[in-house]
Design a protein around this motif. Structure first.
Motif, PDB file in Angstrom:
ATOM      1  N   TYR A   1       0.836  -1.209   0.000  1.00 47.29           N
ATOM      2  CA  TYR A   1       0.000   0.000   0.000  1.00 47.29           C
ATOM      3  C   TYR A   1       0.867   1.255   0.000  1.00 47.29           C
ATOM      4  O   TYR A   1       0.589   2.208  -0.729  1.00 47.29           O
ATOM      5  N   LEU A   2       1.906   1.252   0.819  1.00 53.61           N
ATOM      6  CA  LEU A   2       2.804   2.410   0.849  1.00 53.61           C
ATOM      7  C   LEU A   2       3.464   2.616  -0.512  1.00 53.61           C
ATOM      8  O   LEU A   2       3.572   3.738  -0.999  1.00 53.61           O
ATOM      9  N   LYS A   3       3.876   1.530  -1.124  1.00 53.74           N
ATOM     10  CA  LYS A   3       4.520   1.610  -2.444  1.00 53.74           C
ATOM     11  C   LYS A   3       3.539   2.151  -3.482  1.00 53.74           C
ATOM     12  O   LYS A   3       3.909   2.971  -4.319  1.00 53.74           O
ATOM     13  N   ARG A   4       2.300   1.702  -3.440  1.00 56.01           N
ATOM     14  CA  ARG A   4       1.281   2.158  -4.393  1.00 56.01           C
ATOM     15  C   ARG A   4       0.991   3.653  -4.262  1.00 56.01           C
ATOM     16  O   ARG A   4       0.523   4.283  -5.199  1.00 56.01           O
ATOM     17  N   THR A   5       1.232   4.193  -3.079  1.00 53.94           N
ATOM     18  CA  THR A   5       0.994   5.621  -2.873  1.00 53.94           C
ATOM     19  C   THR A   5       2.271   6.429  -3.092  1.00 53.94           C
ATOM     20  O   THR A   5       2.382   7.575  -2.654  1.00 53.94           O
ATOM     21  N   ASN A   6       3.213   5.807  -3.775  1.00 52.58           N
ATOM     22  CA  ASN A   6       4.469   6.451  -4.182  1.00 52.58           C
ATOM     23  C   ASN A   6       5.383   6.849  -3.029  1.00 52.58           C
ATOM     24  O   ASN A   6       6.159   7.793  -3.158  1.00 52.58           O
ATOM     25  N   MET A   7       5.297   6.160  -1.920  1.00 52.52           N
ATOM     26  CA  MET A   7       6.276   6.390  -0.860  1.00 52.52           C
ATOM     27  C   MET A   7       7.602   5.826  -1.357  1.00 52.52           C
ATOM     28  O   MET A   7       7.654   4.688  -1.824  1.00 52.52           O
TER      29      MET A   7
ATOM     30  N   GLN B   1      12.195  -0.478   9.476  1.00 56.68           N
ATOM     31  CA  GLN B   1      13.235  -0.576  10.506  1.00 56.68           C
ATOM     32  C   GLN B   1      12.768   0.050  11.810  1.00 56.68           C
ATOM     33  O   GLN B   1      12.976  -0.515  12.886  1.00 56.68           O
ATOM     34  N   SER B   2      12.133   1.203  11.723  1.00 57.50           N
ATOM     35  CA  SER B   2      11.606   1.858  12.926  1.00 57.50           C
ATOM     36  C   SER B   2      10.551   0.990  13.594  1.00 57.50           C
ATOM     37  O   SER B   2      10.504   0.871  14.827  1.00 57.50           O
ATOM     38  N   TYR B   3       9.696   0.392  12.776  1.00 58.64           N
ATOM     39  CA  TYR B   3       8.646  -0.491  13.306  1.00 58.64           C
ATOM     40  C   TYR B   3       9.273  -1.682  14.029  1.00 58.64           C
ATOM     41  O   TYR B   3       8.858  -2.034  15.139  1.00 58.64           O
ATOM     42  N   ASN B   4      10.279  -2.284  13.393  1.00 53.64           N
ATOM     43  CA  ASN B   4      10.933  -3.449  13.992  1.00 53.64           C
ATOM     44  C   ASN B   4      11.658  -3.093  15.284  1.00 53.64           C
ATOM     45  O   ASN B   4      11.798  -3.930  16.173  1.00 53.64           O
ATOM     46  N   GLN B   5      12.104  -1.834  15.402  1.00 49.96           N
ATOM     47  CA  GLN B   5      12.786  -1.366  16.617  1.00 49.96           C
ATOM     48  C   GLN B   5      11.782  -0.795  17.632  1.00 49.96           C
ATOM     49  O   GLN B   5      12.179  -0.271  18.667  1.00 49.96           O
ATOM     50  N   GLN B   6      10.511  -0.865  17.291  1.00 48.02           N
ATOM     51  CA  GLN B   6       9.421  -0.346  18.127  1.00 48.02           C
ATOM     52  C   GLN B   6       9.602   1.139  18.430  1.00 48.02           C
ATOM     53  O   GLN B   6       9.313   1.613  19.525  1.00 48.02           O
ATOM     54  N   ASP B   7      10.082   1.881  17.416  1.00 50.34           N
ATOM     55  CA  ASP B   7      10.260   3.325  17.521  1.00 50.34           C
ATOM     56  C   ASP B   7       8.995   3.995  16.996  1.00 50.34           C
ATOM     57  O   ASP B   7       8.911   4.410  15.840  1.00 50.34           O
ATOM     58  N   GLU B   8       7.997   4.089  17.873  1.00 52.59           N
ATOM     59  CA  GLU B   8       6.686   4.615  17.478  1.00 52.59           C
ATOM     60  C   GLU B   8       6.764   6.060  16.999  1.00 52.59           C
ATOM     61  O   GLU B   8       6.047   6.448  16.073  1.00 52.59           O
ATOM     62  N   ASP B   9       7.637   6.872  17.625  1.00 53.94           N
ATOM     63  CA  ASP B   9       7.753   8.274  17.222  1.00 53.94           C
ATOM     64  C   ASP B   9       8.213   8.399  15.774  1.00 53.94           C
ATOM     65  O   ASP B   9       7.677   9.194  15.004  1.00 53.94           O
ATOM     66  N   SER B  10       9.204   7.595  15.412  1.00 53.78           N
ATOM     67  CA  SER B  10       9.710   7.628  14.040  1.00 53.78           C
ATOM     68  C   SER B  10       8.660   7.100  13.059  1.00 53.78           C
ATOM     69  O   SER B  10       8.473   7.670  11.977  1.00 53.78           O
ATOM     70  N   CYS B  11       7.985   6.026  13.438  1.00 56.31           N
ATOM     71  CA  CYS B  11       6.914   5.472  12.585  1.00 56.31           C
ATOM     72  C   CYS B  11       5.848   6.532  12.350  1.00 56.31           C
ATOM     73  O   CYS B  11       5.403   6.745  11.214  1.00 56.31           O
ATOM     74  N   TYR B  12       5.444   7.185  13.428  1.00 55.34           N
ATOM     75  CA  TYR B  12       4.411   8.214  13.328  1.00 55.34           C
ATOM     76  C   TYR B  12       4.865   9.337  12.400  1.00 55.34           C
ATOM     77  O   TYR B  12       4.118   9.767  11.524  1.00 55.34           O
ATOM     78  N   ALA B  13       6.092   9.813  12.599  1.00 55.50           N
ATOM     79  CA  ALA B  13       6.602  10.924  11.792  1.00 55.50           C
ATOM     80  C   ALA B  13       6.649  10.557  10.314  1.00 55.50           C
ATOM     81  O   ALA B  13       6.253  11.353   9.447  1.00 55.50           O
ATOM     82  N   LEU B  14       7.123   9.358  10.003  1.00 56.13           N
ATOM     83  CA  LEU B  14       7.207   8.921   8.601  1.00 56.13           C
ATOM     84  C   LEU B  14       5.819   8.815   7.971  1.00 56.13           C
ATOM     85  O   LEU B  14       5.601   9.278   6.847  1.00 56.13           O
TER      86      LEU B  14
ATOM     87  N   ILE C   1       0.274  12.599   0.435  1.00 52.37           N
ATOM     88  CA  ILE C   1      -0.882  12.009  -0.260  1.00 52.37           C
ATOM     89  C   ILE C   1      -2.022  13.022  -0.337  1.00 52.37           C
ATOM     90  O   ILE C   1      -2.652  13.182  -1.385  1.00 52.37           O
ATOM     91  N   GLU C   2      -2.297  13.709   0.773  1.00 50.84           N
ATOM     92  CA  GLU C   2      -3.378  14.695   0.779  1.00 50.84           C
ATOM     93  C   GLU C   2      -3.110  15.809  -0.228  1.00 50.84           C
ATOM     94  O   GLU C   2      -4.024  16.265  -0.914  1.00 50.84           O
ATOM     95  N   SER C   3      -1.872  16.240  -0.326  1.00 48.29           N
ATOM     96  CA  SER C   3      -1.506  17.273  -1.292  1.00 48.29           C
ATOM     97  C   SER C   3      -1.734  16.784  -2.722  1.00 48.29           C
ATOM     98  O   SER C   3      -2.288  17.504  -3.564  1.00 48.29           O
ATOM     99  N   LYS C   4      -1.323  15.556  -2.994  1.00 46.57           N
ATOM    100  CA  LYS C   4      -1.518  14.986  -4.333  1.00 46.57           C
ATOM    101  C   LYS C   4      -2.997  14.811  -4.644  1.00 46.57           C
ATOM    102  O   LYS C   4      -3.429  15.032  -5.782  1.00 46.57           O
ATOM    103  N   LEU C   5      -3.772  14.414  -3.644  1.00 48.11           N
ATOM    104  CA  LEU C   5      -5.215  14.266  -3.852  1.00 48.11           C
ATOM    105  C   LEU C   5      -5.860  15.605  -4.199  1.00 48.11           C
ATOM    106  O   LEU C   5      -6.739  15.670  -5.064  1.00 48.11           O
TER     107      LEU C   5
ATOM    108  N   ASP D   1       3.032  10.274   9.026  1.00 49.93           N
ATOM    109  CA  ASP D   1       2.386  11.584   8.997  1.00 49.93           C
ATOM    110  C   ASP D   1       2.892  12.414   7.817  1.00 49.93           C
ATOM    111  O   ASP D   1       2.103  13.079   7.142  1.00 49.93           O
ATOM    112  N   GLU D   2       4.182  12.365   7.576  1.00 55.74           N
ATOM    113  CA  GLU D   2       4.750  13.070   6.417  1.00 55.74           C
ATOM    114  C   GLU D   2       4.162  12.517   5.120  1.00 55.74           C
ATOM    115  O   GLU D   2       3.809  13.270   4.215  1.00 55.74           O
ATOM    116  N   HIS D   3       4.036  11.196   5.047  1.00 60.52           N
ATOM    117  CA  HIS D   3       3.495  10.573   3.835  1.00 60.52           C
ATOM    118  C   HIS D   3       2.010  10.905   3.677  1.00 60.52           C
ATOM    119  O   HIS D   3       1.545  11.157   2.564  1.00 60.52           O
TER     120      HIS D   3
END
Length: 129
Positions: A58-64, A74-87, A95-99, A89-91
């Motif tokens: 899904y991420l790939k299909r949305t051009n991430m 990697q962040s997910y596997n390291q349980q780094d929720e802050d980094s996961c959230y930031a990545l 997507i919203e801008s492209k929409l 949220d940026e994506h």
């Protein structure tokens, strides 16, 4: 999918819409954790593995970009929720801008189609533009 259920690489490929080669490549670059191995070293994907692969798809299909997907995994596997959230949220913002851009373009296309339909209808009724 049931918890504890396992799938061969061909089954996982079919379920995710990816090719077997793509699954192997994703494993090689660290995008997908190497699955458990069954008899004869055959890859055995669990339900959770397939779910993760589907999310990556899904991420790939949305051009991430692949680098950002890898960073997310990697962040997910390291349980780094802050980094996961930031990545994510940026994506989401991207997507919203492209929409917004796509919706603006779609409105213009609809306007043009209506215009051309009016011209077409005018020609059929005697050429009044």
């Amino acid at each position: 999918m049931l918890p504890g259920q396992t799938f061969t690489i061909s089954e996982a490929a079919e379920m995710t819409g990816l090719s077997i080669d793509t699954l192997r490549y994703y494993e090689k670059i660290g995008l997908v954790v190497s699955p458990k191995r069954g008899p004869g070293g055959q890859r055995m994907y669990g339900s959770e593995d397939v779910g993760k692969i589907q999310f990556v798809t899904y991420l790939k299909r949305t051009n991430m970009p692949l680098k950002k997907i890898i960073a997310y995994v990697q962040s997910y596997n390291q349980q780094d929720e802050d980094s996961c959230y930031a990545l994510l949220d940026e994506h989401r913002s991207s997507i919203e801008s492209k929409l917004t851009e796509l919706n603006t373009t779609l409105q213009l296309i609809r306007y043009k189609l209506e215009h051309f339909q009016e011209i077409k209808d005018g020609k059929e009724k005697g050429g009044n533009l």
